[in-house]
Scaffold this motif. Sequence first.
Motif, short mmCIF file in Angstrom:
data_model
loop_
_atom_site.label_atom_id
_atom_site.label_comp_id
_atom_site.label_asym_id
_atom_site.label_seq_id
_atom_site.Cartn_x
_atom_site.Cartn_y
_atom_site.Cartn_z
N ALA A 146 -10.28 3.33 -2.03
CA ALA A 146 -9.84 3.98 -1.30
C ALA A 146 -9.18 5.44 -1.51
O ALA A 146 -9.52 5.76 -2.66
CB ALA A 146 -8.33 2.95 -1.11
N GLY A 147 -8.92 6.17 -0.74
CA GLY A 147 -8.33 7.45 -0.84
C GLY A 147 -6.84 7.41 -1.21
O GLY A 147 -6.13 6.49 -0.73
N TRP A 196 -14.73 11.62 7.58
CA TRP A 196 -14.13 10.92 8.88
C TRP A 196 -14.68 11.83 10.07
O TRP A 196 -14.65 13.21 10.17
CB TRP A 196 -12.84 10.95 9.04
CG TRP A 196 -12.03 9.80 8.12
CD1 TRP A 196 -12.65 8.70 7.39
CD2 TRP A 196 -10.58 9.51 8.26
NE1 TRP A 196 -11.68 7.91 6.86
CE2 TRP A 196 -10.53 8.30 7.24
CE3 TRP A 196 -9.53 10.02 8.86
CZ2 TRP A 196 -9.19 7.93 7.27
CZ3 TRP A 196 -8.20 9.29 8.71
CH2 TRP A 196 -8.26 8.37 7.74
N HIS A 209 -4.95 -3.12 4.17
CA HIS A 209 -4.80 -2.68 5.65
C HIS A 209 -5.01 -3.95 6.45
O HIS A 209 -5.65 -3.99 7.47
CB HIS A 209 -5.97 -1.92 6.00
CG HIS A 209 -5.84 -0.32 5.25
ND1 HIS A 209 -6.58 0.78 5.47
CD2 HIS A 209 -4.87 0.11 4.49
CE1 HIS A 209 -6.18 1.75 4.95
NE2 HIS A 209 -4.98 1.36 4.19
N ARG A 217 -17.79 6.28 3.16
CA ARG A 217 -17.37 6.38 1.76
C ARG A 217 -18.60 6.25 0.73
O ARG A 217 -19.26 5.60 1.00
CB ARG A 217 -16.39 5.38 1.24
CG ARG A 217 -15.40 5.00 2.45
CD ARG A 217 -13.86 5.65 2.14
NE ARG A 217 -12.96 5.48 3.33
CZ ARG A 217 -11.73 5.42 3.10
NH1 ARG A 217 -11.01 5.48 2.03
NH2 ARG A 217 -10.86 5.32 4.14
N GLU A 247 -0.17 9.96 4.60
CA GLU A 247 -1.41 9.59 3.74
C GLU A 247 -2.48 8.92 4.26
O GLU A 247 -3.72 9.15 4.23
CB GLU A 247 -0.90 8.84 2.33
CG GLU A 247 -2.00 8.68 1.42
CD GLU A 247 -2.67 7.56 1.40
OE1 GLU A 247 -3.89 7.37 0.93
OE2 GLU A 247 -2.63 6.52 2.30
N GLU A 248 -1.89 8.12 5.41
CA GLU A 248 -3.09 7.34 5.87
C GLU A 248 -3.69 7.85 6.93
O GLU A 248 -5.07 7.43 7.02
CB GLU A 248 -2.29 6.02 6.64
CG GLU A 248 -1.52 4.89 5.83
CD GLU A 248 -2.56 3.91 4.82
OE1 GLU A 248 -3.79 4.46 4.93
OE2 GLU A 248 -2.24 3.46 4.06
N ASP A 290 0.87 -1.10 0.10
CA ASP A 290 -0.05 0.14 0.00
C ASP A 290 0.88 1.29 0.09
O ASP A 290 1.78 1.40 0.81
CB ASP A 290 -0.92 -0.10 1.13
CG ASP A 290 -1.75 1.19 1.23
OD1 ASP A 290 -1.81 2.14 0.57
OD2 ASP A 290 -2.74 1.17 2.28
C1 GLV Z 1 -6.21 5.52 2.77
O1 GLV Z 1 -5.64 4.51 2.59
C2 GLV Z 1 -7.72 5.25 2.96
O2 GLV Z 1 -8.04 4.86 3.92
O3 GLV Z 1 -8.60 5.23 1.96
#
Ligand code: GLV
Length: 436
Positions: A380-381, A237, A407, A311, A150-151, A116
């Motif tokens: 995913a983001g 979030w 993940h 999402r 990023e996470e 990832d």
């Molecule tokens: C990034 O990894 C997300 O949570 O989409």
Amino acid sequence: MIQETSQVMAENIQQLADSSVRIDGDRLWDSILELGRIGAYYDDHLKLEGVNRKSLTDDDKLGRDLVVSWMKAAGLDVQIDQMGNILGRREGLDAEAAPVMAASHIDTVATAGAFDGCLGVLGAIEVIRALNDTKLATRRPIVIAAFTEEEGVRFGTDMLGSAVAAGRVSLEHAYALTDDAGLRFGDELERIGYKGTKDVRLDPPHAYVECHIEQGPILAKAGLKLGVVTGVQGISWQKITFRGRAAHAGATPTELRIDAGLAAARLTCRLREMVDSGRYGQLRATVGHIATSPGLPSVVPDLTEMTIDMRTPDDNHMAQAEKDIQDFLEELKLQQPGLGVEALRMAKTNQVPFDESVQKAIAESAEELGLDYMYIRSGAGHDAQEIAAITPTAMIFIPGEYDGISHNPREYSTPEACTNGINALAVTMVKLANEE
Ligand code: GLV
Ligand code: MN
Ligand code: MN
């Protein structure tokens, strides 16, 4: 040694790279495994080795040091910006032209595999190595990068480094974010030696492309080698805090309780009901963190903190879901006098469509490589969604094994899949970098 590499490159690069560029899949695989050993841990539950390299930890620093050393060994001019984003530049024949950018991230969640984000960063380095091996130039410069946090799992906002680089989030806001221990992002960046001086705001590159594992089952199920990513769905979030009253578990009659744990459980179930109702289209909802206080078997919880991750590709569905959660929180307060409820926004991004011309360049590259592909939206983001605000952007996905699980330490893409993705990245980067 690094100086020498740059000089050799400058002297020998004469010819323009074209679509025949190919990477060394074994060298890419070795890099992925080597970086994956930094922050490795044994997952007792899965009986597997995983990676825990959250941003701005000591292991993140070691991972960064390795990536910087590889970038320098590939002859790149490496700079660290004010967010700790690592940028490496390879000159083009036209040094004044806006560069083509390829990037991703090397920070991980606490239960990660080795792919990832890392695939995109190490793959971009491998593209540079492949160009060096064949002494080939591009018209435009190439900038490759590893973005910070990023996470979002340590400081609470995902795509943080790229969001500041693209101007959506301010540097001051990012520096002031804190982790669970109350440590500030800005201080931790300084502590690990990655608070750079380069202006964080990116001059818009000519184009941006990112290769990433799909993190879902679609490509593998379809039996396809690549995904041309059309965009990223919206992400919301929130942190919800319920305040109740601590009380004796045995002696307190039910009607005298203000149970913060019960409220969190009700909200968790409501989210799932919302998803299952179908009224919000393709909504996905996750409560990934719940903590009760004092956390003792014999005490009614007086405090519960939980996170909600939602999402959906449809911004109207997201708006409706957020409103309905707000209404439900009000309902919980009415049902339980004395219950305190706070909702804090952690992160929010709308769905982001990717640029059609960059998608076309990726699709053409896949065809030239003989790799079957489909168009796919990202679940995913990604950093790409932030950079899309300032330049034409798209992404390449490769399939993952085991339903594309991610993940999770079981996350795995084969060496062949990684090689395919990074060959497609190489051909796409060369195409874009030779554009007028
Ligand atoms: C990034 O990894 C997300 O949570 O989409
Ligand atoms: Mn990622
Ligand atoms: Mn991730």
